[in-house]
Write an enzyme that holds these catalytic residues in place. Structure first.
Site, mmCIF file in Angstrom:
data_model
loop_
_atom_site.group_PDB
_atom_site.id
_atom_site.type_symbol
_atom_site.label_atom_id
_atom_site.label_comp_id
_atom_site.label_asym_id
_atom_site.label_seq_id
_atom_site.Cartn_x
_atom_site.Cartn_y
_atom_site.Cartn_z
ATOM 1 N N GLU A 267 0.832 -1.211 0.000
ATOM 2 C CA GLU A 267 0.000 0.000 0.000
ATOM 3 C C GLU A 267 0.868 1.265 0.000
ATOM 4 O OE1 GLU A 267 -2.320 -0.751 3.554
ATOM 5 O OE2 GLU A 267 -0.571 -0.407 4.820
ATOM 6 N N PRO A 268 1.692 1.456 -1.028
ATOM 7 C CA PRO A 268 2.491 2.689 -1.071
ATOM 8 C C PRO A 268 1.610 3.880 -1.429
ATOM 9 C CG PRO A 268 3.140 1.120 -2.819
ATOM 10 C CD PRO A 268 1.869 0.626 -2.240
ATOM 11 N N GLY A 269 2.022 5.043 -0.973
ATOM 12 C CA GLY A 269 1.311 6.270 -1.338
ATOM 13 C C GLY A 269 2.250 7.193 -2.093
ATOM 14 N N ARG A 270 3.278 7.650 -1.370
ATOM 15 C CA ARG A 270 4.221 8.625 -1.913
ATOM 16 C C ARG A 270 4.780 8.220 -3.280
ATOM 17 N NH1 ARG A 270 6.973 11.892 1.550
ATOM 18 N NH2 ARG A 270 6.555 10.380 3.193
ATOM 19 N N ARG A 306 5.197 20.369 4.561
ATOM 20 C CA ARG A 306 6.231 19.363 4.851
ATOM 21 C C ARG A 306 7.533 19.969 5.384
ATOM 22 N NH1 ARG A 306 8.255 16.052 1.979
ATOM 23 N NH2 ARG A 306 8.028 14.268 3.386
ATOM 24 N N TYR A 310 8.416 18.510 8.928
ATOM 25 C CA TYR A 310 9.458 17.463 8.970
ATOM 26 C C TYR A 310 10.813 17.978 8.521
ATOM 27 C CZ TYR A 310 4.979 15.151 7.946
ATOM 28 O OH TYR A 310 3.661 14.794 7.910
ATOM 29 N N CYS A 336 2.328 34.488 7.974
ATOM 30 C CA CYS A 336 2.781 35.079 9.237
ATOM 31 C C CYS A 336 3.235 33.982 10.187
ATOM 32 C CB CYS A 336 1.644 35.871 9.865
ATOM 33 S SG CYS A 336 1.101 37.164 8.790
ATOM 34 N N TYR A 364 1.268 14.222 -0.207
ATOM 35 C CA TYR A 364 1.212 14.839 1.125
ATOM 36 C C TYR A 364 1.404 16.351 1.092
ATOM 37 C CZ TYR A 364 1.775 9.946 2.489
ATOM 38 O OH TYR A 364 1.616 8.586 2.627
#
Ligand code: LLP
Length: 403
Positions: A267-270, A306, A310, A336, A364
């Site tokens: 089940e990969p996403g990226r 992101r 991260y 801001c 993402y």
């Protein structure tokens, strides 16, 4: 391919058909290429499911579905979107670390058949709701293999400290309860150790733990027919990073499949979408700070959180080619917030109004975007034969909808 993408945007801009920035631009061919890589590696080994949390645009989901891929979801919202994109209930895997009973009802009403569970309480809840609905479901126990892959700590889900999965020591308790179940049938082991992993070793280490779990159930006369080995395949974000070498993973999964006669799910996403998407943005201001030029662009942490979350690196290049020397510049968004910053890049001298592309923005980003600072969610385009609007920009009115 990137040149074609640039050429298409360029033609559109030069035809006077301005593109409102910031916006997301997806490259259909690149996404198809990523799917081809996954298929080439895992054909005959695993069935592929797209972790839709990476990107839930309906056009993108349809494109992926049409390639024979299933969907992995974590909420009724994602189930709803997937059904709209045309996925059938039995093509959807519903995982989540913890669910409420109404979420399970929703999934069952939508025809979802595969569920994972990550605690004893959650397993009991699945059995209860399935019984009330009179539906038989197939369940996977997600183990916590106690592995910390080399990735950002926020993206690691397989270490003993993380909230995910069931501890290996708890498997005997799992065995005790699932023997009593009539509606939730344990068919598989699930493991997902984290995201953006660029080396094969952690996947192989995790699969050893999965084998331990299979052996445990086998010894106790429960046959495991499925394993879901999760997602997590990393992609290079920095120019110096290398592609993940799939071959040791493929060998390992093949052996496991053959030895235990398993159906393997991934089940990969990226990997499907990250490098198939860009944020098109424009320079809107320049200033000097601490002897370094600061380039402020019209995209920020609202479109791509992101870097703020991260410390993620997203390569940034001007859309068009510029001659002349490059200089070190800090690139920030216009929000801001001090965290609204993309990092330091080597860029040519640019003018206000010049276009830039933020790379690897297909995964993402839009799914984690927000309307912070009153910024409507931007429009999305797909580059295929031409450049097609696939989701409109949110209107200002939509910012106060439901109030
Ligand atoms: N399966 C499970 C159970 C997951 O939790 C995830 C991602 C995936 C599959 C897909 O992982 P992928 O192949 O995309 O690495 N927001 C973070 C990523 C969080 C991933 C959460 N779970 C980011 O922007 O990097």
């Amino acid at each position: 391919m990137e040149d074609k993408l640039v050429a298409k945007i360029k033609r559109r801009i030069q035809s006077g058909n301005d593109i409102d920035t910031p916006c997301y631009v997806y490259d259909r061919q690149k996404i198809l290429k990523n799917i081809a890589i996954l298929k080439k590696n895992f054909t005959d080994i695993a069935r592929l499911y797209f972790a839709v949390k990476a990107n839930t645009n309906l056009t993108i989901l349809k494109l992926i579905k049409d390639q024979g891929i299933g969907a992995e979801v974590v909420s009724p919202g994602e189930i709803f979107i997937c059904k709209k994109a045309g996925f059938k209930g039995n093509e959807i895997l519903y995982n989540n670390v913890a669910r409420k009973s109404e979420e399970i009802y929703y999934a069952l009403k939508s025809g979802v058949e595969f569920f994972n569970f990550e605690s004893i309480n959650q397993a009991i809840l699945l059995e209860q709701v399935a019984k009330e609905m009179g539906k038989c479901i197939k369940v996977f126990v997600r183990i916590n293999p106690g592995i910390f892959p080399e990735t950002h700590p926020h993206l690691s889900t397989g270490s003993t400290k993380s909230k995910f999965g069931i501890k290996m020591e708890e498997l005997s308790e799992v065995l005790r309860i699932i023997k009593k179940f009539r509606y939730a049938k344990l068919v598989g082991i699930h493991s997902h150790i984290g995201s953006q992993i660029l080396s094969p070793e952690p996947f192989i280490k995790a699969s050893r733990k999965v084998v331990e779990a299979i052996e445990f159930f086998k010894k106790n006369r429960i046959k495991i027919d499925f394993v879901n080995l999760g997602g997590g395949f990393g992609v290079p974000y920095r120019p110096e990073e290398k592609d993940l070498d799939f071959s040791p993973i493929v060998d390992c999964y093949r052996q496991m499949k053959q030895r235990y006669n398993l159906e393997v799910l991934l089940e990969p996403g990226r990997f499907f979408v990250a490098n198939g998407g860009y944020i098109l943005t424009r320079l809107i201001d320049k200033k000097m700070r601490n002897h370094l030029p600061v380039y402020m662009i019209d995209a920020g942490m609202t479109e791509n959180p992101r870097p703020a979350l991260y410390d993620a690196y997203h390569h940034i290049e001007p859309l068009f080619k510029y001659k002349g020397r490059r200089l070190k510049v800090r690139v920030t968004g216009p929000l801001c917030e001090n965290a609204d910053e993309f990092g330091v890049f080597n860029l040519p001298e640019l003018k206000i109004g010049d276009y830039l592309l933020i790379h690897n923005s297909g995964a993402y980003t839009r799914t984690m975007a927000s309307t912070y600072n009153g910024r409507p969610l931007p429009q999305e385009y797909l580059i295929d034969g031409g450049i097609k609007l696939i989701r409109k920009k949110q209107s200002l009115k939509e910012l106060i909808a439901n109030e």
